[in-house]
Design an enzyme around this catalytic site. Structure first.
Site, short mmCIF file in Angstrom:
data_model
loop_
_atom_site.label_atom_id
_atom_site.label_comp_id
_atom_site.label_asym_id
_atom_site.label_seq_id
_atom_site.Cartn_x
_atom_site.Cartn_y
_atom_site.Cartn_z
N GLU A 65 -9.15 100.17 15.03
CA GLU A 65 -7.97 100.82 14.42
C GLU A 65 -8.31 102.15 13.76
OE1 GLU A 65 -8.69 97.64 14.14
OE2 GLU A 65 -6.95 96.51 14.82
N HIS A 134 -1.22 88.05 9.89
CA HIS A 134 -0.52 88.64 11.04
C HIS A 134 0.98 88.79 10.78
CE1 HIS A 134 -4.28 87.30 12.82
NE2 HIS A 134 -4.05 88.11 13.84
#
Length: 343
Positions: A65, A134
């Site tokens: 990321e 998540h």
């Protein structure tokens, strides 16, 4: 005479159409991120892009990321218009340095001589036993940072129009969407159009209460308003902000002058959440117009549970909004004669 061709399209395919049209129109637009060729990661939003535009403009990456976000910021500085997709918004946190320290600041640090036209696209994946790591809606983090715009569409029409506006913007925009919206269908024009960043919209007109919502909660707010109108005769004005940074204060103020009562519905946590900013703004600038305390509906200050049974209590829906409206009005002892099994 020209006619606009409008058809039903899902939220995810509306984003997909925006990406196709913008990549076709502007060769500097590229998509980069983990799983951009896989529906498992990004649903239908990237369908067909790799085949049409090739791996140089649709770049599937490893789990990295920070690196891919830094690459995108660099590409934006040299004239590209990258879109960085983070299929789990939780893991955008790995990329805070290039987003906050670099992209958000450069236009200001260099006196407006440098632009960073990049879209940071974060997808919220709530529910479905995805648990705490998540499921986090982190829009408030990014709205706090000067130099970042933050958009949160709730309809297919706005998803397409705001994605186009985000790509066309000359400085960084955080595009936040909720995977719960991906199957929602509505009218979407075929042609390329934009929805202005910073402008909200009234989804339902009303005179008794102003209900301000964002993202998925705007959908639930409309359901609640329709129920209250039909079953209780309560007239709720629903405002979908669509953009939270900057947010449309004038639209809110106009509604509050009419109703005097406000309920705020967020998809994130209540503690220091985005709606606290809206509430503070109303108290600072519209206090004399308020007839009752402002009420907030948001997630409890605990991580998301993994259990489906607990998720039903944790996440918010129209029923909980209805309950909040009835509680507010009951507290005022107004004339509605509210008697509901929901209370």
């Amino acid at each position: 005479m020209c006619s606009k061709k409008i058809r039903k399209l899902s939220y995810s395919l509306a984003i997909n159409e925006a990406l196709h049209q913008m990549m076709e129109k502007d060769s500097s637009v590229l998509l980069i991120g983990q799983g951009v060729k896989s529906p498992w990661y990004v649903g239908n939003t990237a369908r067909g892009l790799l085949d049409r535009f090739g791996p140089e403009r649709v770049i599937d990456t490893p789990v990295s990321e920070n690196a891919i976000t830094g690459v995108a910021v660099g590409a934006a500085i040299v004239g590209m218009r990258p879109i960085v997709v983070h299929p789990r918004m939780d893991f955008m946190l790995y990329a805070l340095d290039p987003i906050i320290n670099e992209a958000a600041n450069w236009h200001y640090m260099f006196g407006g001589k440098i632009n960073v036209p990049v879209v940071f696209w974060g997808i919220i994946n709530r529910g479905g036993e995805q648990a705490a790591q998540h499921s986090q809606a982190l829009h408030t983090f990014f709205a706090h940072v000067p130099g970042l715009k933050v958009v949160m569409p709730s309809t297919p029409y706005d998803a397409k129009g705001l994605m186009i506006s985000a790509i066309q913007d000359d400085n960084p925009v955080v595009f936040v969407d909720d995977r719960w919206l991906y199957r929602l269908e509505d009218d979407v024009p075929e042609e390329l159009y934009s929805v202005p960043i910073g402008k909200g919209i009234v989804r339902r007109e009303g005179k008794d209460i102003t209900l301000i919502a964002i993202s998925y909660m705007a959908v639930e707010a409309v359901k609640a308003a329709d129920f209250l109108k039909q079953e209780q005769g309560i007239s709720v004005e629903v405002i979908d902000l669509r953009t939270i940074k900057p947010f449309d204060k004038e639209l809110i103020f106009e509604s509050v002058r009419k109703t005097g009562r406000v309920i705020l519905a967020d998809v994130g946590w209540k503690m220091c959440g985005f709606m606290a900013e809206v509430a503070a703004t109303l108290v600072e600038e519209m206090f004399d117009c308020l007839k009752s305390p402002i009420k907030r509906i948001a997630l409890p200050n605990v991580p998301a549970p993994a259990s489906r049974a607990l998720e039903k209590h944790y996440y918010l829906n129209a029923e909980k909004i209805i309950k909040a409206v009835l509680e507010l009005l009951k507290g005022e002892e107004v004339m509605y004669g509210v008697q509901s099994a929901l209370l």
